[in-house]
Design a protein around this motif. Structure first.
Motif, PDB file in Angstrom:
ATOM      1  N   ARG A   1      -2.422  19.050  -6.759  1.00  0.00           N
ATOM      2  CA  ARG A   1      -2.392  17.526  -7.095  1.00  0.00           C
ATOM      3  C   ARG A   1      -1.676  17.176  -8.370  1.00  0.00           C
ATOM      4  O   ARG A   1      -0.954  16.477  -8.546  1.00  0.00           O
TER       5      ARG A   1
ATOM      6  N   GLN B   1      -5.630  14.861   7.931  1.00  0.00           N
ATOM      7  CA  GLN B   1      -5.434  15.058   6.777  1.00  0.00           C
ATOM      8  C   GLN B   1      -5.646  16.425   6.204  1.00  0.00           C
ATOM      9  O   GLN B   1      -6.653  17.103   6.584  1.00  0.00           O
TER      10      GLN B   1
ATOM     11  N   ARG C   1       0.970  -0.854  -0.114  1.00  0.00           N
ATOM     12  CA  ARG C   1      -0.075  -0.122  -0.129  1.00  0.00           C
ATOM     13  C   ARG C   1       0.836   1.271  -0.043  1.00  0.00           C
ATOM     14  O   ARG C   1       1.996   1.258   0.548  1.00  0.00           O
TER      15      ARG C   1
ATOM     16  N   SER D   1      -0.438   5.180   2.696  1.00  0.00           N
ATOM     17  CA  SER D   1      -1.772   4.814   3.724  1.00  0.00           C
ATOM     18  C   SER D   1      -1.262   4.250   5.069  1.00  0.00           C
ATOM     19  O   SER D   1      -0.720   3.380   5.478  1.00  0.00           O
TER      20      SER D   1
ATOM     21  N   PRO E   1      -6.315  18.961   2.977  1.00  0.00           N
ATOM     22  CA  PRO E   1      -6.775  18.708   1.590  1.00  0.00           C
ATOM     23  C   PRO E   1      -5.687  19.518   0.810  1.00  0.00           C
ATOM     24  O   PRO E   1      -5.351  20.673   1.042  1.00  0.00           O
TER      25      PRO E   1
ATOM     26  N   ARG F   1      -1.265  13.212   4.554  1.00  0.00           N
ATOM     27  CA  ARG F   1      -1.927  12.622   5.675  1.00  0.00           C
ATOM     28  C   ARG F   1      -0.597  12.676   6.603  1.00  0.00           C
ATOM     29  O   ARG F   1       0.256  12.161   6.260  1.00  0.00           O
TER      30      ARG F   1
ATOM     31  N   HIS G   1      -3.574   8.132  -5.431  1.00  0.00           N
ATOM     32  CA  HIS G   1      -3.939   8.895  -3.942  1.00  0.00           C
ATOM     33  C   HIS G   1      -4.255  10.229  -4.375  1.00  0.00           C
ATOM     34  O   HIS G   1      -5.308  10.785  -3.928  1.00  0.00           O
ATOM     35  N   TYR G   2      -3.577  11.081  -5.245  1.00  0.00           N
ATOM     36  CA  TYR G   2      -3.680  12.577  -5.365  1.00  0.00           C
ATOM     37  C   TYR G   2      -5.084  12.596  -6.217  1.00  0.00           C
ATOM     38  O   TYR G   2      -5.600  13.399  -5.857  1.00  0.00           O
TER      39      TYR G   2
ATOM     40  N   CYS H   1      -7.884  10.703  -6.240  1.00  0.00           N
ATOM     41  CA  CYS H   1      -8.862   9.998  -5.754  1.00  0.00           C
ATOM     42  C   CYS H   1      -9.256  10.700  -4.219  1.00  0.00           C
ATOM     43  O   CYS H   1     -10.327  10.784  -3.756  1.00  0.00           O
ATOM     44  N   HIS H   2      -7.940  11.035  -3.521  1.00  0.00           N
ATOM     45  CA  HIS H   2      -8.087  11.558  -2.229  1.00  0.00           C
ATOM     46  C   HIS H   2      -7.513  12.862  -2.054  1.00  0.00           C
ATOM     47  O   HIS H   2      -8.296  13.660  -1.577  1.00  0.00           O
ATOM     48  N   GLY H   3      -6.460  13.085  -2.504  1.00  0.00           N
ATOM     49  CA  GLY H   3      -6.021  14.309  -2.623  1.00  0.00           C
ATOM     50  C   GLY H   3      -5.910  15.131  -1.151  1.00  0.00           C
ATOM     51  O   GLY H   3      -6.330  16.347  -0.902  1.00  0.00           O
ATOM     52  N   VAL H   4      -5.091  14.229  -0.224  1.00  0.00           N
ATOM     53  CA  VAL H   4      -4.785  14.993   1.074  1.00  0.00           C
ATOM     54  C   VAL H   4      -3.493  14.682   1.267  1.00  0.00           C
ATOM     55  O   VAL H   4      -2.761  13.583   0.790  1.00  0.00           O
TER      56      VAL H   4
END
Length: 258
Positions: free
Chosen positions: A175, A167, A154, A157, A169, A210, A202-203, A205-208
């Motif tokens: 992104r 998180q 992963r 993650s 944004p 972490r 990741h960038y 779909c999630h764009g955060v």
């Protein structure tokens, strides 16, 4: 002097895990230092890898003089940090002594992905725990094999075992810019064949960004219960990791007696 932040990275290109945080620290007016702890030579020439990461960091706004390839200075080989924990701990202790304005330290996560990542995490956490300091330490995930089978892993993650995840944004423009930056490591094209689809995903779909806090007690146990990724790959086993951390703790207890 203005407040400062340090980003500790085991290898050139590990900065992909904190593109956004590096820019965030700079925009907040903090002095950012980026430190590479091994020579990165296991997969390509060190000079070439240095040039690639230096160019990426300069694009993000980090000054050339604030990019430190300490692993080469200390002759710490890629994948060999477990043999040099004392040497790097001495260097990092001196760095902390010389930088009284340091407010934040960002380290690779305790996640069982690469032994250099976990050992760098352990060194920073153990060293800062022994010091009377108000430095905030945060961990960033790169890759791990929790709940993965075979050769799979992963990316970006964070492990739930490491606690709550903060998180931040990331704007769409940034992104896409970060995805393009991931193409800036031609010497690592084989590695990025596996990484890029997941980092890009990741960038998109999630764009955060972490991050997680660190916990010294986590060092007493494997990052997760399944076989660790670096064990599957034959890079290092958990008993050798434990031994290196025990040697580090013994050294630091001698330097900082109660």
């Amino acid at each position: 002097m203005k407040p400062s932040s340090i980003f500790l990275m085991a290898h050139q290109d590990d900065e992909f895990g904190v593109f956004h945080q590096i820019e965030h620290e700079l925009k907040a007016g903090r002095w950012v230092r980026c430190v590479y702890v091994t020579d990165g030579a296991a997969t390509a020439d060190s000079d070439r890898r240095d040039l690639e990461s230096r160019a990426v960091l300069q694009t993000l706004g980090v000054a050339t003089t604030d990019i430190l390839f300490v692993g080469r200075q200390l002759s710490i080989g890629d994948g060999q940090l477990h043999q040099h924990v004392g040497v790097f701990a001495d260097w990092l202790d001196g760095f902390f002594n010389d930088h009284s304005t340091l407010q934040s330290c960002f380290v690779p996560a305790w996640e069982g992905g690469h032994p250099d990542h976990d050992l760098l995490h352990a060194i920073a956490v153990e060293l800062l725990t022994t010091r009377a300091t108000s430095v905030t330490v945060r961990q960033y995930s790169l890759y791990n094999a929790r709940n993965c089978k075979g050769p799979f892993f992963r990316v970006l993650s964070p492990l739930p075992e490491n606690g709550p995840v903060e998180q931040q944004p990331i704007a769409w423009r940034d992104r896409l810019r970060y995805i393009r930056l991931c193409l800036s490591y031609p010497s690592q094209w084989k590695t990025w064949l596996g990484l890029f689809p997941f980092v890009g995903g990741h960038y998109l779909c999630h764009g955060v960004q972490r991050l997680q806090d660190v916990n010294r007690q986590r060092l007493d146990q494997p990052p997760h219960q399944q076989p660790l990724y670096y064990e599957r790959r034959g890079f290092l086993d958990w008993p050798t990791m434990q031994k290196a951390i025990a040697e580090l703790q013994q050294k630091l207890s001698g330097l900082n007696p109660p």
